[in-house]
Scaffold this motif. Structure first.
Motif, short mmCIF file in Angstrom:
data_model
loop_
_atom_site.label_atom_id
_atom_site.label_comp_id
_atom_site.label_asym_id
_atom_site.label_seq_id
_atom_site.Cartn_x
_atom_site.Cartn_y
_atom_site.Cartn_z
N VAL A 157 -6.34 -1.53 -8.77
CA VAL A 157 -6.06 -0.97 -7.45
C VAL A 157 -7.32 -0.36 -6.86
O VAL A 157 -8.27 -0.03 -7.56
N SER A 158 -7.28 -0.21 -5.55
CA SER A 158 -8.30 0.52 -4.83
C SER A 158 -7.57 1.44 -3.86
O SER A 158 -6.35 1.49 -3.86
N TYR A 159 -8.31 2.14 -3.02
CA TYR A 159 -7.65 3.07 -2.11
C TYR A 159 -8.43 3.23 -0.81
O TYR A 159 -9.61 2.91 -0.73
N SER A 162 0.06 10.00 -10.55
CA SER A 162 -1.28 10.05 -9.97
C SER A 162 -2.35 9.69 -11.00
O SER A 162 -3.28 8.92 -10.72
N GLU A 167 -6.98 2.19 -11.11
CA GLU A 167 -8.21 2.03 -10.31
C GLU A 167 -9.40 1.80 -11.24
O GLU A 167 -10.20 0.88 -11.02
N TYR A 224 -3.14 3.93 -1.92
CA TYR A 224 -3.54 2.91 -2.90
C TYR A 224 -2.98 1.55 -2.52
O TYR A 224 -1.92 1.44 -1.91
N TYR A 225 -3.71 0.51 -2.93
CA TYR A 225 -3.26 -0.86 -2.72
C TYR A 225 -3.78 -1.72 -3.88
O TYR A 225 -4.82 -1.45 -4.45
N VAL A 259 -2.18 5.94 -11.72
CA VAL A 259 -2.75 5.17 -10.61
C VAL A 259 -4.27 5.22 -10.66
O VAL A 259 -4.95 4.20 -10.45
N ARG A 260 -4.84 6.38 -10.98
CA ARG A 260 -6.30 6.47 -11.11
C ARG A 260 -6.80 5.62 -12.28
O ARG A 260 -7.87 5.01 -12.21
N HIS A 263 -5.13 9.83 -0.91
CA HIS A 263 -5.51 8.43 -1.01
C HIS A 263 -4.28 7.53 -0.87
O HIS A 263 -3.23 7.83 -1.43
N LYS A 297 0.87 -1.17 0.00
CA LYS A 297 0.00 0.00 0.00
C LYS A 297 0.91 1.22 0.00
O LYS A 297 1.99 1.20 0.58
#
Length: 118
Positions: A52-54, A40, A47, A63-64, A43-44, A61, A20
């Protein structure tokens, strides 16, 4: 599952390693110079693609990954086998042998793994 771009895979490698992370931590682990806003955005996108989620902490946020490295590797290798080797793992291994990317010793070890699994 969508195939990831090279940069997305690079970021996923960092997330799998860290488990994370905030974007600034991802940026710090990436090789070379990477702009915070670019990372960023990627990463979105990850998602949106379901990788990934956060957890939200105010406006920031953490993230993981929600897809394990093993699961992605399995799906990627299945796709590569279909796309480049007519769904034949024998052809794939032959390719690596011809390219001298795998040794006879390694092939014997693989054969031993297969035989011991039965």
């Amino acid at each position: 599952m969508e195939r990831l771009t090279n940069k997305e895979e690079e970021i996923m490698q960092v997330l799998w390693q860290l488990e994370k992370a905030f974007v600034k931590e991802i940026v710090a682990k990436l090789p070379g110079k990477n702009h915070y806003n670019t990372v960023s955005t990627i990463v979105r996108n990850l998602e949106d693609k379901g990788f990934v989620s956060y957890t939200a902490y105010g406006k920031t946020h953490q993230y993981y990954p929600i897809i394990s490295k093993e699961e992605y590797t399995k799906r990627f290798m299945n796709l590569a086998s279909k796309k480049y080797f007519n769904n034949s793992y024998k052809s794939m291994v032959s390719f690596f042998a011809k390219e001298e990317k795998i040794s006879a010793t390694e092939l014997r070890e693989i054969l031993e793994l297969i035989e011991n699994k039965q």
